[in-house]
Design a protein around this motif. Sequence first.
Motif, PDB file in Angstrom:
ATOM      1  N   GLY A  74       0.823  -1.203   0.013  1.00  0.00           N
ATOM      2  CA  GLY A  74      -0.059  -0.240  -0.037  1.00  0.00           C
ATOM      3  C   GLY A  74       0.818   1.439  -0.093  1.00  0.00           C
ATOM      4  O   GLY A  74       0.371   2.190  -0.699  1.00  0.00           O
ATOM      5  N   ALA A  75       2.017   1.492   0.897  1.00  0.00           N
ATOM      6  CA  ALA A  75       2.758   2.480   0.784  1.00  0.00           C
ATOM      7  C   ALA A  75       3.947   2.368  -0.251  1.00  0.00           C
ATOM      8  O   ALA A  75       4.413   3.204  -1.081  1.00  0.00           O
ATOM      9  CB  ALA A  75       3.432   2.596   2.311  1.00  0.00           C
ATOM     10  N   PHE A  76       4.431   1.014  -0.406  1.00  0.00           N
ATOM     11  CA  PHE A  76       5.516   0.956  -1.178  1.00  0.00           C
ATOM     12  C   PHE A  76       5.188   1.043  -2.848  1.00  0.00           C
ATOM     13  O   PHE A  76       6.115   1.899  -3.432  1.00  0.00           O
ATOM     14  CB  PHE A  76       6.160  -0.559  -0.995  1.00  0.00           C
ATOM     15  N   PHE A  77       4.216   0.389  -3.239  1.00  0.00           N
ATOM     16  CA  PHE A  77       3.887   0.614  -4.808  1.00  0.00           C
ATOM     17  C   PHE A  77       3.689   2.283  -5.042  1.00  0.00           C
ATOM     18  O   PHE A  77       4.460   2.707  -6.102  1.00  0.00           O
ATOM     19  CB  PHE A  77       2.607   0.057  -4.919  1.00  0.00           C
ATOM     20  N   PRO A  78       2.831   2.886  -4.471  1.00  0.00           N
ATOM     21  CA  PRO A  78       2.781   4.453  -4.994  1.00  0.00           C
ATOM     22  C   PRO A  78       4.150   5.287  -4.945  1.00  0.00           C
ATOM     23  O   PRO A  78       4.373   5.804  -5.659  1.00  0.00           O
ATOM     24  CB  PRO A  78       1.736   4.956  -3.942  1.00  0.00           C
TER      25      PRO A  78
END
Length: 323
Positions: A74-78
């Motif tokens: 959730g945080a890593f991809f964006p």
Amino acid sequence: MSRKAAVVALTALAPISWGSTYFVTTEFLPPDRPLFTGLMRALPAGLLLLALTRKLPRGAWWWKSAALGALNIGAFFPLLFLAAYRLPGGVAAVVGSVGPLFVVGLAALFLGEKPTVRTLLTAIAAAFGVSLVVLKAGAAFDTVGVLAGLLSSLSMSAGVVFTKRWGRPEGVGALALTGWQLTAGGLVILPIAFLVEGAPPALTGTHLAGYAYLAFGNTAISYFLWFRGIERLSASSATLLGPLSPITAAIIGWAALGQALGAVQLLGMTIAFGATLAGQLSPRTPKGTEAAVEAGAVAESFRTTEEIGQEVSMDLEGSGVRR
């Protein structure tokens, strides 16, 4: 090939696959949509794995899988895609290569894995080798892009450590755990993507093909192998497979885009690959404990490729789905 070597080789397929992310993002996907791209990479893959395994979290694993999904997905991809869009590929890769150093610190804090001089030197050598491979003279350093790259690396590093710390619930396979995390991470991204970027862009066949590859080959399969490997390797050993990603990206750039690979880049590949191999070596143990360590190694449940297929089959058949 030993069982541990087989696990290392299979886990390494994940960062090798991720090395194609930058190429696919820049060549196949609509521009300036990091949140939508992260969403399309995570949620379809997570929902597919949920449909296949038909298992949902129970008890404390609702919040644990949500936390892991937020860190790993959730945080890593964006943040990863924001860095990829705002930075040249080489700069983004160098910023991301500090991940092993983050993991060393977090593993010492939460897992009790004491950092050794060899581990620290190996992580530094890996980052230096990556910088030689991908960093070009005059490369632009965008502040937002650099911060996004550092935060994405920190998020992924924390995800690795807590995935190792919590393991997975009894009777739940790595395939189901991967589905939980991808779905949770995708749901974290979903409202933010629509609030920040608005309605989805018009998609062409090329865009759809790129998203399909990222969601299923680059994410569903790769994260299954990654999370499974984290269970069986130390946190530092797993994360030191990370340099394989920028090495793969450089090779793809040379083969598909005609980008030059000079002597400096080849030297960097050698250093980074050597650091990756060194990160998989077992630490020395006192002579009095060698027999116990050897016995533990024999008992360790490193499984072969055939057994991975059996694990996936059991995951699916136990849920009423046949291969």
